[in-house]
Design a protein around this motif. Structure first.
Motif, PDB file in Angstrom:
ATOM      1  N   SER A   6      -6.816  -4.558   2.806  1.00  0.00           N
ATOM      2  CA  SER A   6      -5.759  -3.648   3.257  1.00  0.00           C
ATOM      3  C   SER A   6      -5.261  -4.113   4.622  1.00  0.00           C
ATOM      4  N   GLY A   9       1.021  -2.430   7.468  1.00  0.00           N
ATOM      5  CA  GLY A   9       2.371  -2.886   7.128  1.00  0.00           C
ATOM      6  C   GLY A   9       3.032  -3.626   8.273  1.00  0.00           C
ATOM      7  N   ALA A  44      -0.489  -0.064  -2.295  1.00  0.00           N
ATOM      8  CA  ALA A  44      -0.460   0.273  -0.873  1.00  0.00           C
ATOM      9  C   ALA A  44      -1.014   1.673  -0.693  1.00  0.00           C
ATOM     10  N   THR A  50      -0.876   0.975   4.942  1.00  0.00           N
ATOM     11  CA  THR A  50      -1.401  -0.347   4.626  1.00  0.00           C
ATOM     12  C   THR A  50      -0.848  -0.862   3.302  1.00  0.00           C
ATOM     13  N   VAL A  51      -0.826  -2.184   3.200  1.00  0.00           N
ATOM     14  CA  VAL A  51      -0.445  -2.888   1.977  1.00  0.00           C
ATOM     15  C   VAL A  51      -1.662  -3.686   1.540  1.00  0.00           C
ATOM     16  N   ASP A  52      -1.925  -3.717   0.236  1.00  0.00           N
ATOM     17  CA  ASP A  52      -3.097  -4.419  -0.273  1.00  0.00           C
ATOM     18  C   ASP A  52      -2.751  -5.843  -0.686  1.00  0.00           C
TER      19      ASP A  52
END
Length: 153
Positions: A6, A9, A44, A50-52
């Motif tokens: 994670s 962004g 996300a 967060t972005v995975d």
């Protein structure tokens, strides 16, 4: 085995997306392994911002378990200079926030939030959180963290 990472962004532009990463167990011991990026369905966490990202890790010897938390060294572009502290000075809470203990007076330490830009060879390059010349605890930070939250005996 896939490893989910994670990433905030706001940090996504700095991550070198096509490069491999180093995965290692949390704590002492264990072996580091290289992992390669994989294309996965986007995911996300909007609440955390967060972005995975996903990476494929060879686990033929079953050294890692499904659901195990690990440290991942992401290749970041751009920043290569700035304040750094020994990696041993860092403590991470259960939410992944990074902290150091800054000395404010003799035998007095205050937990200070920092943001790590990158970590390599036992040194953490800080993106923000400390002023030049700040003294930090480099040995025993985890013990201070435990004492602060009542985990020490």
């Amino acid at each position: 085995m896939w490893v989910r990472v994670s990433v905030f962004g706001s940090d996504m532009d700095a991550v070198q997306r096509g490069a491999g990463v180093t995965v290692r167990p949390l704590g002492q011991g264990g072996t580091s392994r290289e992992a390669r990026p994989v294309q996965a369905p986007p995911s996300a966490n909007a609440a955390a911002g967060t972005v995975d990202l996903y990476y494929s890790l060879s686990n033929r010897d079953q050294a890692y378990r499904v659901g195990q938390r690990v440290a991942v060294d992401l290749p970041m572009g751009g920043r290569t200079e700035g304040l750094s502290v020994p990696s041993s000075a860092l403590v991470r809470d259960i939410y992944g926030s990074e902290w150091v203990y800054q000395k404010t007076a003799p035998n007095t330490y205050v937990r200070q939030r920092v943001a790590v830009a990158s970590e390599s060879e036992g040194q953490a390059l800080l993106a923000r959180g400390l002023a030049q010349g700040a003294e930090v605890v480099t040995v025993g930070a985890a013990e201070l963290f435990g004492t602060e939250f009542g985990a020490a005996h």
